[in-house]
Structure formats: structure tokens, C-alpha cells
Write a protein that holds these residues in place. Structure first.
Motif, mmCIF file in Angstrom:
data_model
loop_
_atom_site.group_PDB
_atom_site.id
_atom_site.type_symbol
_atom_site.label_atom_id
_atom_site.label_comp_id
_atom_site.label_asym_id
_atom_site.label_seq_id
_atom_site.Cartn_x
_atom_site.Cartn_y
_atom_site.Cartn_z
ATOM 1 N N UNK A 36 34.818 -13.845 12.533
ATOM 2 C CA UNK A 36 34.614 -12.404 12.496
ATOM 3 C C UNK A 36 34.645 -11.964 11.046
ATOM 4 N N UNK A 78 38.288 -13.017 9.327
ATOM 5 C CA UNK A 78 39.519 -13.179 10.097
ATOM 6 C C UNK A 78 40.165 -14.521 9.787
ATOM 7 N N UNK A 109 48.432 -16.490 11.867
ATOM 8 C CA UNK A 109 48.873 -15.249 12.485
ATOM 9 C C UNK A 109 47.693 -14.490 13.073
ATOM 10 N N UNK A 110 47.900 -13.900 14.231
ATOM 11 C CA UNK A 110 46.817 -13.141 14.864
ATOM 12 C C UNK A 110 46.557 -11.854 14.115
ATOM 13 N N UNK A 111 45.301 -11.501 14.092
ATOM 14 C CA UNK A 111 44.972 -10.170 13.580
ATOM 15 C C UNK A 111 44.828 -10.100 12.080
ATOM 16 N N UNK A 112 45.017 -11.189 11.391
ATOM 17 C CA UNK A 112 44.891 -11.124 9.948
ATOM 18 C C UNK A 112 43.449 -11.052 9.523
ATOM 19 N N UNK A 113 43.204 -10.150 8.591
ATOM 20 C CA UNK A 113 41.942 -10.168 7.874
ATOM 21 C C UNK A 113 42.264 -10.585 6.440
ATOM 22 N N UNK A 161 41.037 -10.368 2.778
ATOM 23 C CA UNK A 161 40.130 -9.517 2.015
ATOM 24 C C UNK A 161 39.756 -10.160 0.695
#
Lengths: 114, 112
Positions: free
Chosen positions: A32, A93, A98-102, A104
Motif C-alpha cells: 500500500x 506500509x 507493527x500494524x498500521x505503520x506508514x 514516510x
């Protein structure tokens, strides 16, 4: 470690021209990707996103291209306007942790010359 | 909908002081995040939460603490502020683990 990076820290274009901002990511498992625009003194604002089952997605005046082979994505802005002047961030992603990490990138500052 | 709100907008702390940065969202998102952004840099994840009562560390958690007692609120606590914590702090929330994150306007913190 995992990283997301932009090729150029600054980009200057003439009003009306097309802009292309590039980004590379390191984790081939990322599925993603998202582009944000950040104006001075404000929080990041969503522009467009793409999932790995696609290689192109279009929005209003913006297109994101994804090349999974070379782990590269780009943001194209058509007919760039002064209001497009901002810092643009790509993010991918973080998979496998860990879940939900983006993750950058550092951002590219786009300046539009009138 | 107000989206994601943060308070305060600006704060100056002395070294060793403590404070709480407030974050609230009214979109019923389960996922919430805290980032810091240093000048000329991207966003680094401090802590995140996947739902009320569940929090976990991000990339740079040292010197911070969080709690998530409700779906709406996700405060960030700084204990014993240090100059290295001078930064802009952004709170965000999302529907999905891998999905668009909605950001608040940020809190600019200076520690002197």
C-alpha cells in the motif's frame, strides 16, 4: 532498515507544466502506497493512494504510477498551479512488523513559478 | 465532522517539565497514531493504537507515553522534556491498518 525515499528534495516547475515527483521504497512486501501534500504550517493532506495489485491510478489532475519491479512510484500533477506549491510525501506500509505503520519519505518541495 | 483535532497549537516547555498533547477524532476510527516531524524531514511514528485500550510503540517512542481509554481520544504524554523533543507533533487516525490516515493540524513544541 526499511526506508522510503524521494529522489529530489526540491522541484521547480512553470505554472501550467506537468510535475513528476519520484519515490523509491525498500521493502518489496509493501502493498500500500500513499501520497500526501503538506502546505506550510499544516498537517499532511491525502492526495492519492494505490495498492500493489494496480500499477496506475488517476485522480483529479494527479496520477500515481507504481513499478513493483524496481520498487518505485511517482506522482504526476497535470497543469501545475500555484496552489500546488507544497511539500509532497510518499509513504509505504510497513509489512511484517507493527500494524498500521506508514513509513514516510523526507518529502519533495514543489515550487511553482508563475 | 471536525475530523482530527489537536491542542495546543503551540507550546514552549522548559527542560524537565511535563505536558500532555491532546488528540481527538470524531470519525469513529479504530486506528490512531502520533508522529513527530523535525525540520526538513518526514514523519516518524512515536506510538500508535489499534483500538481503545491497545497501544504499541512506533519507531521513536523513548521519552513519550500514550493511553487510549476511548475510541475518540489519544493523548501523548511527555515526561521530563528534553531539547531533542523540540518538533512538530501530528496526530492521525484511519479506518484501516493500511489505509488513508487523516491528520490533525499539529502541535509545535519547543523545549528550551
Amino acid at each position: 532498515g526499511e526506508s522510503v525515499g524521494l529522489h529530489l528534495p526540491t522541484l521547480s516547475v512553470q505554472e501550467g507544466d506537468n510535475s513528476i515527483i519520484n519515490c523509491a521504497y525498500s521493502n518489496s512486501a509493501s502493498d500500500y502506497f500513499i501520497w500526501y501534500k503538506q502546505e506550510s504550517g499544516k498537517g499532511p493532506q491525502f492526495i492519492i493512494d494505490i495498492r500493489s495489485n494496480m500499477d496506475k491510478r488517476q485522480g483529479q489532475r494527479v496520477t500515481v504510477l507504481l513499478n513493483k519491479t524496481v520498487k518505485h512510484l511517482s506522482l504526476q500533477i497535470a497543469a501545475t498551479q500555484p496552489g500546488d506549491s507544497a511539500v509532497y510525501f510518499c509513504a509505504a506500509n510497513h509489512v511484517g512488523g507493527s500494524q498500521g505503520n506508514l513509513i514516510f519519505g523526507k518529502g519533495t518541495k514543489l515550487s511553482v513559478k508563475p | 465532522n471536525a475530523g482530527v483535532t489537536q491542542t495546543p497549537k503551540f507550546r514552549i516547555l522548559k527542560i524537565g517539565q511535563s505536558m500532555t498533547l491532546q488528540c481527538a477524532q470524531d470519525m469513529n476510527h479504530n486506528y490512531m497514531y502520533w508522529y513527530r516531524q523535525d525540520p526538513g524531514m518526514g514523519l516518524k511514528l512515536i506510538y500508535y493504537s489499534v483500538g481503545a485500550g491497545i497501544t504499541d510503540k512506533g519507531e521513536v517512542p523513548n521519552g513519550y507515553n500514550v493511553s487510549r481509554s476511548t475510541t475518540e481520544d489519544f493523548p501523548l504524554r511527555l515526561e521530563l522534556a528534553a531539547p531533542s523533543q523540540t518538533s512538530v507533533y501530528f496526530c492521525a487516525s484511519s479506518w484501516l491498518a493500511s489505509g488513508e490516515q487523516y491528520f490533525g493540524p499539529g502541535t509545535r513544541l519547543t523545549v528550551t
